[in-house]
Design a protein around this motif. Structure first.
Motif, PDB file in Angstrom:
ATOM      1  N   ASP A 191      15.233  64.564 133.753  1.00  0.00           N
ATOM      2  CA  ASP A 191      15.966  64.728 133.109  1.00  0.00           C
ATOM      3  C   ASP A 191      15.203  64.302 131.593  1.00  0.00           C
ATOM      4  OD1 ASP A 191      18.585  64.722 134.160  1.00  0.00           O
ATOM      5  OD2 ASP A 191      18.134  62.730 135.148  1.00  0.00           O
ATOM      6  N   PHE A 192      15.179  64.456 131.484  1.00  0.00           N
ATOM      7  CA  PHE A 192      14.883  64.377 129.618  1.00  0.00           C
ATOM      8  C   PHE A 192      14.620  62.782 129.051  1.00  0.00           C
ATOM      9  CE2 PHE A 192      14.495  68.470 128.969  1.00  0.00           C
ATOM     10  CZ  PHE A 192      13.586  68.671 127.895  1.00  0.00           C
ATOM     11  N   ASP A 193      14.237  62.328 129.125  1.00  0.00           N
ATOM     12  CA  ASP A 193      13.955  60.699 127.854  1.00  0.00           C
ATOM     13  C   ASP A 193      14.239  60.682 126.571  1.00  0.00           C
ATOM     14  OD1 ASP A 193      14.389  59.127 130.015  1.00  0.00           O
ATOM     15  OD2 ASP A 193      12.023  58.307 129.868  1.00  0.00           O
ATOM     16  N   PHE A 194      14.939  60.670 125.667  1.00  0.00           N
ATOM     17  CA  PHE A 194      15.174  60.907 123.655  1.00  0.00           C
ATOM     18  C   PHE A 194      15.055  59.554 123.817  1.00  0.00           C
ATOM     19  CE2 PHE A 194      17.841  63.158 120.689  1.00  0.00           C
ATOM     20  CZ  PHE A 194      17.027  63.254 120.110  1.00  0.00           C
ATOM     21  N   LEU A 195      13.878  59.095 122.938  1.00  0.00           N
ATOM     22  CA  LEU A 195      14.196  57.985 122.454  1.00  0.00           C
ATOM     23  C   LEU A 195      13.655  57.622 121.227  1.00  0.00           C
ATOM     24  CD1 LEU A 195      11.955  56.592 126.117  1.00  0.00           C
ATOM     25  CD2 LEU A 195      14.601  56.372 125.780  1.00  0.00           C
ATOM     26  N   PHE A 196      14.038  56.985 120.954  1.00  0.00           N
ATOM     27  CA  PHE A 196      13.064  56.381 118.972  1.00  0.00           C
ATOM     28  C   PHE A 196      11.781  55.475 119.701  1.00  0.00           C
ATOM     29  CE2 PHE A 196      17.837  55.353 117.972  1.00  0.00           C
ATOM     30  CZ  PHE A 196      17.430  56.354 117.270  1.00  0.00           C
ATOM     31  N   LEU A 197      11.029  55.740 118.709  1.00  0.00           N
ATOM     32  CA  LEU A 197       9.347  55.788 119.467  1.00  0.00           C
ATOM     33  C   LEU A 197       9.610  53.854 118.762  1.00  0.00           C
ATOM     34  CD1 LEU A 197       7.476  58.941 117.709  1.00  0.00           C
ATOM     35  CD2 LEU A 197       7.868  58.299 119.869  1.00  0.00           C
ATOM     36  N   HIS A 198      10.129  53.536 117.862  1.00  0.00           N
ATOM     37  CA  HIS A 198       9.494  51.931 117.472  1.00  0.00           C
ATOM     38  C   HIS A 198      10.163  50.962 117.778  1.00  0.00           C
ATOM     39  CE1 HIS A 198      14.313  52.795 116.113  1.00  0.00           C
ATOM     40  NE2 HIS A 198      14.132  51.152 116.336  1.00  0.00           N
ATOM     41  N   ASN A 199      10.785  51.039 119.134  1.00  0.00           N
ATOM     42  CA  ASN A 199      11.078  50.169 120.128  1.00  0.00           C
ATOM     43  C   ASN A 199      11.151  51.370 121.325  1.00  0.00           C
ATOM     44  OD1 ASN A 199      13.250  52.014 119.910  1.00  0.00           O
ATOM     45  ND2 ASN A 199      14.562  50.044 119.194  1.00  0.00           N
ATOM     46  N   GLU A 200      10.918  52.565 121.949  1.00  0.00           N
ATOM     47  CA  GLU A 200      11.174  52.971 123.260  1.00  0.00           C
ATOM     48  C   GLU A 200      12.614  53.056 123.639  1.00  0.00           C
ATOM     49  OE1 GLU A 200       7.510  51.965 125.092  1.00  0.00           O
ATOM     50  OE2 GLU A 200       6.367  52.418 123.969  1.00  0.00           O
ATOM     51  N   GLN A 201      13.695  53.057 123.048  1.00  0.00           N
ATOM     52  CA  GLN A 201      14.742  52.574 123.297  1.00  0.00           C
ATOM     53  C   GLN A 201      15.631  54.308 123.284  1.00  0.00           C
ATOM     54  OE1 GLN A 201      15.744  49.840 125.746  1.00  0.00           O
ATOM     55  NE2 GLN A 201      13.483  49.226 125.667  1.00  0.00           N
ATOM     56  N   GLU A 256      23.423  41.770 107.648  1.00  0.00           N
ATOM     57  CA  GLU A 256      22.287  41.072 106.863  1.00  0.00           C
ATOM     58  C   GLU A 256      21.395  42.505 106.582  1.00  0.00           C
ATOM     59  OE1 GLU A 256      20.651  40.623 110.902  1.00  0.00           O
ATOM     60  OE2 GLU A 256      22.517  40.167 109.485  1.00  0.00           O
ATOM     61  N   ASN A 257      22.156  44.028 106.965  1.00  0.00           N
ATOM     62  CA  ASN A 257      20.276  45.039 106.319  1.00  0.00           C
ATOM     63  C   ASN A 257      21.158  45.963 105.855  1.00  0.00           C
ATOM     64  OD1 ASN A 257      18.266  43.312 107.453  1.00  0.00           O
ATOM     65  ND2 ASN A 257      18.881  44.573 109.296  1.00  0.00           N
ATOM     66  N   LEU A 258      22.699  45.665 105.804  1.00  0.00           N
ATOM     67  CA  LEU A 258      23.783  47.038 105.186  1.00  0.00           C
ATOM     68  C   LEU A 258      23.255  47.730 103.847  1.00  0.00           C
ATOM     69  CD1 LEU A 258      27.348  45.819 106.688  1.00  0.00           C
ATOM     70  CD2 LEU A 258      26.010  47.127 107.398  1.00  0.00           C
ATOM     71  N   GLY A 259      23.432  48.792 103.835  1.00  0.00           N
ATOM     72  CA  GLY A 259      24.075  49.091 102.269  1.00  0.00           C
ATOM     73  C   GLY A 259      21.480  49.909 102.220  1.00  0.00           C
ATOM     74  N   SER A 260      21.483  49.652 103.162  1.00  0.00           N
ATOM     75  CA  SER A 260      20.133  50.182 103.112  1.00  0.00           C
ATOM     76  C   SER A 260      19.942  51.111 104.261  1.00  0.00           C
ATOM     77  CB  SER A 260      18.861  48.634 103.946  1.00  0.00           C
ATOM     78  OG  SER A 260      19.297  48.479 105.224  1.00  0.00           O
ATOM     79  N   GLU A 261      18.781  52.071 103.463  1.00  0.00           N
ATOM     80  CA  GLU A 261      18.279  53.789 104.249  1.00  0.00           C
ATOM     81  C   GLU A 261      17.093  52.788 104.989  1.00  0.00           C
ATOM     82  OE1 GLU A 261      18.689  56.449 102.171  1.00  0.00           O
ATOM     83  OE2 GLU A 261      21.115  57.261 101.775  1.00  0.00           O
ATOM     84  N   MET A 262      16.664  54.147 106.638  1.00  0.00           N
ATOM     85  CA  MET A 262      15.558  53.559 106.489  1.00  0.00           C
ATOM     86  C   MET A 262      15.595  55.240 107.490  1.00  0.00           C
ATOM     87  SD  MET A 262      16.513  51.283 109.763  1.00  0.00           S
ATOM     88  CE  MET A 262      17.247  50.060 109.545  1.00  0.00           C
ATOM     89  N   ASP A 263      13.957  55.792 107.415  1.00  0.00           N
ATOM     90  CA  ASP A 263      13.538  56.692 107.757  1.00  0.00           C
ATOM     91  C   ASP A 263      13.378  56.004 109.694  1.00  0.00           C
ATOM     92  OD1 ASP A 263      13.342  58.917 106.495  1.00  0.00           O
ATOM     93  OD2 ASP A 263      12.326  57.749 105.820  1.00  0.00           O
ATOM     94  N   VAL A 264      13.487  56.844 110.903  1.00  0.00           N
ATOM     95  CA  VAL A 264      13.386  56.826 111.816  1.00  0.00           C
ATOM     96  C   VAL A 264      12.960  57.518 112.894  1.00  0.00           C
ATOM     97  CG1 VAL A 264      14.636  54.473 112.352  1.00  0.00           C
ATOM     98  CG2 VAL A 264      15.923  56.704 113.034  1.00  0.00           C
ATOM     99  N   GLN A 265      11.952  57.814 113.506  1.00  0.00           N
ATOM    100  CA  GLN A 265      11.359  58.846 114.266  1.00  0.00           C
ATOM    101  C   GLN A 265      11.905  59.065 115.920  1.00  0.00           C
ATOM    102  OE1 GLN A 265       8.901  57.568 112.800  1.00  0.00           O
ATOM    103  NE2 GLN A 265       9.585  58.162 110.658  1.00  0.00           N
ATOM    104  N   ALA A 266      12.039  59.799 116.931  1.00  0.00           N
ATOM    105  CA  ALA A 266      12.660  60.070 118.231  1.00  0.00           C
ATOM    106  C   ALA A 266      12.129  61.418 118.793  1.00  0.00           C
ATOM    107  CB  ALA A 266      14.074  60.107 118.600  1.00  0.00           C
ATOM    108  N   VAL A 267      11.712  61.190 120.019  1.00  0.00           N
ATOM    109  CA  VAL A 267      11.155  62.211 120.699  1.00  0.00           C
ATOM    110  C   VAL A 267      11.561  61.572 122.005  1.00  0.00           C
ATOM    111  CG1 VAL A 267       9.066  60.383 121.730  1.00  0.00           C
ATOM    112  CG2 VAL A 267       8.909  62.700 121.186  1.00  0.00           C
ATOM    113  N   ALA A 268      12.450  63.369 122.082  1.00  0.00           N
ATOM    114  CA  ALA A 268      12.070  64.263 123.837  1.00  0.00           C
ATOM    115  C   ALA A 268      11.200  64.366 124.592  1.00  0.00           C
ATOM    116  CB  ALA A 268      13.694  65.551 123.437  1.00  0.00           C
TER     117      ALA A 268
END
Length: 968
Positions: A508-518, A526-538
């Motif tokens: 199987d593949f792992d498809f994970l976010f890089l910043h938390n490896e989850q 408290e963080n609503l209304g903000s935008e962010m860039d997140v990276q994921a890798v398979a």
């Protein structure tokens, strides 16, 4: 009929109008200062596949107008309504328009009509300015119009062209049958001719020209006798088209609401009923209510109702208070006592309580495409991908929609003595056979983007994909504990099935976010209304390259990023956690692919194993490279020891022809380079210089055998080095002084180069680069700003016919296999090991050295000009509604192969398999730009890997005595 897709559909506005059908608007063009003439009625049926054209998006006394039509063509099951749905976009007659000047007593048609079978018909596009518009909708850089000419003998000729995505141009004045005309009373007659070779009979259509007074009945219940029910505002006719700004669609905040109005009038439809003379039996309102408190549990509305001891939510007036649904109130059985008579309007009553909800309904919980012009809506609850739970059972096909629909109202009217005045009967709200209420989410996920604003996740294994995520809150509310989960997944069963065909065990593949490896992360209130860039890798987990029974999948089917929204509400006599699905990707199709270097013969590179396709390579490590390098160095010194040149120049080699040698250097000195011959070989020698190999093209630019030696400098291969006959030999040698750094001593291949015929040896490494981004002056690495830029630039194949001896890897960037076992590091071409965890920059550095990532060419799904994917099995650009219909087992037909066969059935979009019916590959991946992106010398029907290295034994003095390059 014959379906054809033309370029004009690129920005025809058709898809935007689909959106408008779902989310209406109050403003209208019929009656503004420009377009005051109405178009009403419907065409006469001439072709069952085309259906009728309707012109009925307005109220009118004309008996041919105001008809409800079937909206199933846009994916609204069992729904009827008016199309185009709002007056703003309805076809109308204009007496002025600067883009298409007309003479006296001439008019032009604008706006849209509708067909149940072929969708919207556009009558106008002003593309003269470069951005064409029809009633504010982008219709592309095109000019077309339908004109009504001046009256002659009581008849007006109609001329010009309209547009439909299936029929193409519709000519109102064809060469045969006289075209379409209009009489003195505005009635049309005659036939228009379409590019799909279908005649359209416009008999039945009425045009009332600008300046004529038209009485518009604004309220459905005006003039209706006995009893009429009207919902205000009408959910079918409200709302703007921008997510987060649907001001007229009520929020699911337990406060914003819809009102139910009751009108009681005598048989004349005008005189109010004197309720001292009549008695209204209790009203029975028939509902469909599936609006759940928590949609994420997978429970149906019936299962939720069972908690309250009820069979369904339909007959529960207060599901929220009872703790089994999210609708605050809906009347089920009411009497006239539950209404209050409206002051100053006898016979008009308003229900005491309003219709409210704490959870959004499916028809207003939407997001919008970003790759299709114009954008189209997408239900956030609908998944194109089939995801499975922990028990490997699919769940995304079983999500029940949140629907609140008032189907009908039953009533009976008697006189004061109890004698029936109106027998028991059924009326419909707002005159519609079922009225679906719309409640939009108070908390939303903004429209998601993956890399460069796509509706797909088209990624490479090992290369992070950048997601732009953000959240929005609408209105003022006091909800608590707001949590938004962003979750990664992919089609695990489809991936395993596709790889199992190889006959090996599949990882199987792992498809994970890089910043938390989850595979998920949360955004809280408290963080609503903000935008962010997140990276994921398979990547591949637990892959053992020494286990021959395992097979590493090269494609992950259906990668998905979806969101779940939940918050706690306490009020209106009930409390609970509301949860529903938010925006997601993909909105069309998606896949993760793996770059694969196909190597035929030996290649020398730093030791690494590639978990790629079934390519076998011999990896010998740095020692073998040193052997090759030492031998080459020995021969260079032997034959060129007495050659002296000026140093630190920048030169461009434009021809390799002894009779017409063209080497241009900035200093222009005779000693910037040396030209000598060794046996039958021509040698160009440069010292500490930057050299660009940029052959002018044609056989005359490369004649004979050549050796290009760069001693202590960089070499840039900026153009193809290719001869179709393959007879000319080229050896490329890049050397560096002993113990010197490689920052000034690599070979760089321009991203546009697709063919190299050369045996290449470098003390350092081989890189792909883009002149737009250049080379880092300190490190010598290609200066890619991010992964997206690298992926976009390297979308050309590369065929190397010869050999490579360099400090690169094959698979060194994949050794970590999803940040887990069996390796916990990445390998650079220098032999340096990068231990986990690694940064994005370190990962990209490993990919620079890895020959698998030298090119990132891929097959792609062919798109129409509007951005819609084309189903290769039927040749049709599928709309989102058609893709959904196919996925749900429906049938969609495409272009007819020939007049003697039936329409070819579409099988949906498969973005993981190439299209080649001869080899039983029935996917939709094709080489979109063969000439532009594919290398010469490869089979354009089968060779679709990004990089090929075909070994050709060298025949040059620089390799004598090495034995390093021998065929297996």
């Amino acid at each position: 009929m014959i379906f054809r897709i033309f370029k004009l559909f690129a920005q025809s506005g058709v898809l935007l109008l689909v959106l408008i059908m779902m989310i209406g608007e109050e403003a209208f063009a019929e009656g503004d200062t420009v377009c005051t003439g109405k178009v009403m009625g419907e065409t006469t049926l001439t072709n069952a596949n085309v259906g009728k054209f309707y012109f009925d998006a307005h109220q009118s006394p004309n008996p041919d107008a105001n008809q409800t039509v079937d909206l199933s063509i846009i994916g609204i099951t069992d729904e009827w309504g008016l199309a185009p749905g709002t007056r703003q976009y309805a076809a109308c007659a204009s007496d002025e328009d600067s883009s298409f000047p007309r003479g006296t007593d001439e008019y032009i048609l604008r706006g849209y009509g509708w067909s149940d079978d072929v969708g919207f018909i556009s009558f106008y596009c002003d593309g003269e300015s470069g951005v064409g518009e029809n009633e504010g909708v982008n219709c592309g850089d095109w000019d077309y119009k339908v004109e009504i000419y001046a009256e002659k003998g009581g008849i007006r000729q109609i001329s010009g062209n309209a547009w439909n995505e299936a029929l193409g141009y519709i000519d109102f004045d064809p060469a045969y049958f006289g075209g379409v005309t209009m009489n003195a009373t505005g009635e049309l007659s005659g036939y228009a001719w379409s590019e799909a070779e279908v005649w359209i009979d416009f008999s039945g259509v009425v045009v009332e020209l600008p300046g004529e007074e038209i009485e518009i009945t604004e309220e459905w219940c005006d003039g209706r006798p006995w009893l009429c029910v009207q919902v205000d505002p009408d959910p079918d006719e409200v709302g703007d088209i921008s997510i987060g700004d649907l001001d007229d669609i009520k929020l699911a905040d337990g406060d914003e609401h819809y009102e139910i109005h009751l009108y009681l009038r005598e048989e004349d439809g005008v005189t109010p009923l004197d309720m001292t003379e009549y008695q209204l039996k209790d009203l029975k309102l028939n509902w469909i209510d599936t609006v759940k408190i928590n949609q994420l549990t997978g429970n149906t509305a019936e299962e939720d109702a069972n908690r309250c001891g009820k069979k369904t939510l339909n007959d529960i007036e207060t599901p929220w208070r009872d703790g089994c649904g999210a609708v605050v109130y809906k009347p089920v059985a009411v009497s006239l006592d539950d209404f209050e008579e409206v002051t100053g309007d006898p016979g008009h009553y308003l229900l005491d309580e309003d219709i409210r909800s704490y959870a959004p309904t499916t028809n207003a919980n939407i997001s919008y495409t970003t790759s299709i012009q114009p954008p189209v809506p997408f239900f956030n609850e609908y998944f194109f991908t089939e995801l499975v739970d922990d028990d490997k059972e699919p769940w995304t096909d079983d999500i029940e929609q949140n629907i609140l629909k008032l189907e009908s109202i039953e009533f009976e009217l008697v006189d004061k003595d109890g004698k029936p005045v109106v027998q028991p009967q059924v009326v419909y709200p707002n005159g519609k056979d079922g009225l679906s209420f719309k409640f939009r989410p108070p908390v939303e996920v903004n429209t998601l983007y993956a890399n460069d604003l796509q509706d797909t996740i088209l990624a490479y294994r090992g290369i992070p994909t950048n997601f732009r995520v953000g959240t929005t809150t609408n209105g003022d509310f006091s909800f608590e504990d707001i949590i938004i989960d962003f979750i990664l997944d992919y089609e695990e069963l489809e991936t395993i099935d596709s790889c199992t065909e190889k006959g090996k065990n599949v990882m199987d593949f792992d498809f994970l976010f890089l910043h938390n490896e989850q595979d998920s992360f949360q955004v809280k209130d408290e963080n609503l209304g903000s935008e962010m860039d997140v990276q994921a890798v398979a990547a591949l987990p637990d892959y053992d390259p020494e286990n021959e029974e395992q097979y590493p999948c090269s494609i992950a089917q259906g990668p998905t990023l979806y969101s779940e929204i939940q918050y706690y509400v306490e009020g209106d006599g009930g409390m609970g956690t509301v949860a529903y699905y938010g925006n997601k990707l993909p909105r069309i199709t998606s896949m993760v692919v793996n770059p694969v270097a196909v190597v035929h013969g030996n290649i020398y590179a730093a030791e690494a194993f590639s978990p790629a396709a079934e390519s076998q390579v011999q990896a010998t490590g740095n020692v073998a490279i040193d052997v090759v390098r030492n031998t080459v160095n020995e021969n260079v010194r032997k034959y060129l020891s007495d050659v002296g040149v000026n140093e630190e120049d920048e030169c461009t080699v434009e021809t390799l022809n002894a009779e017409n040698l063209d080497v241009a250097c900035i200093k222009k000195g005779d000693q910037s380079y040396a030209y000598v011959t060794v046996n039958d070989e021509n040698v160009l020698y440069f010292k500490n210089s930057e050299v660009h190999l940029e052959l002018l093209g044609g056989d005359d630019s490369w004649v004979g055998k050549w050796v290009l030696i760069i001693d202590g400098g960089r070499l840039f291969i900026d153009d193809d080095v290719y001869r179709a006959d393959g007879n000319s030999g080229l050896a490329v040698v890049q050397m560096r002084p002993y113990n010197a750094e490689c920052a000034d001593g690599n070979i760089y291949i321009n991203f546009g180069v697709k063919n190299i015929q050369a045996n290449m040896v470098t003390d350092c490494s081989l890189f792909s680069y883009d002149p737009l981004y250049g080379i880092d002056i300190n490190t010598g690495f290609p200066d890619w700003p991010d992964f997206t830029a690298m992926v976009n630039s390297l979308n050309n194949q590369l065929l190397i016919e010869g050999s490579i001896a360099s400090r690169n890897t094959i698979g060194g960037a994949d050794l970590d296999v999803a940040m887990g076992n069996p390796k916990d590091y990445l390998l650079l071409g220098t032999g340096e090991i990068l231990r986990l965890p690694v940064t994005s920059e370190e990962r990209r550095l490993a990919q620079l050295y890895d020959l698998n990532y030298l090119r990132l060419f891929k097959l792609d799904v062919q798109k129409s000009e509007a951005g819609l994917p084309i189903d290769q099995s039927c040749g049709k650009a599928l709309t989102i509604e058609e893709m959904i219909e196919i996925n749900q087992g429906g049938t969609v037909y495409g272009e007819r192969i020939n007049p003697l066969t039936n329409d070819k059935e579409c099988n949906g979009i498969d973005s993981t398999t190439r299209w080649d019916p001869d080899d039983n590959f029935y996917g939709d991946l094709v080489p979109v730009n063969v000439e532009e992106n594919m290398a010469k010398g490869l089979d354009t029907e089968s060779d679709f890997d990004p990089i090929y290295i075909f070994y050709e034994a060298p025949d040059s003095f620089v390799f004598e005595k090495t034995g390093a390059f021998r065929s297996r």
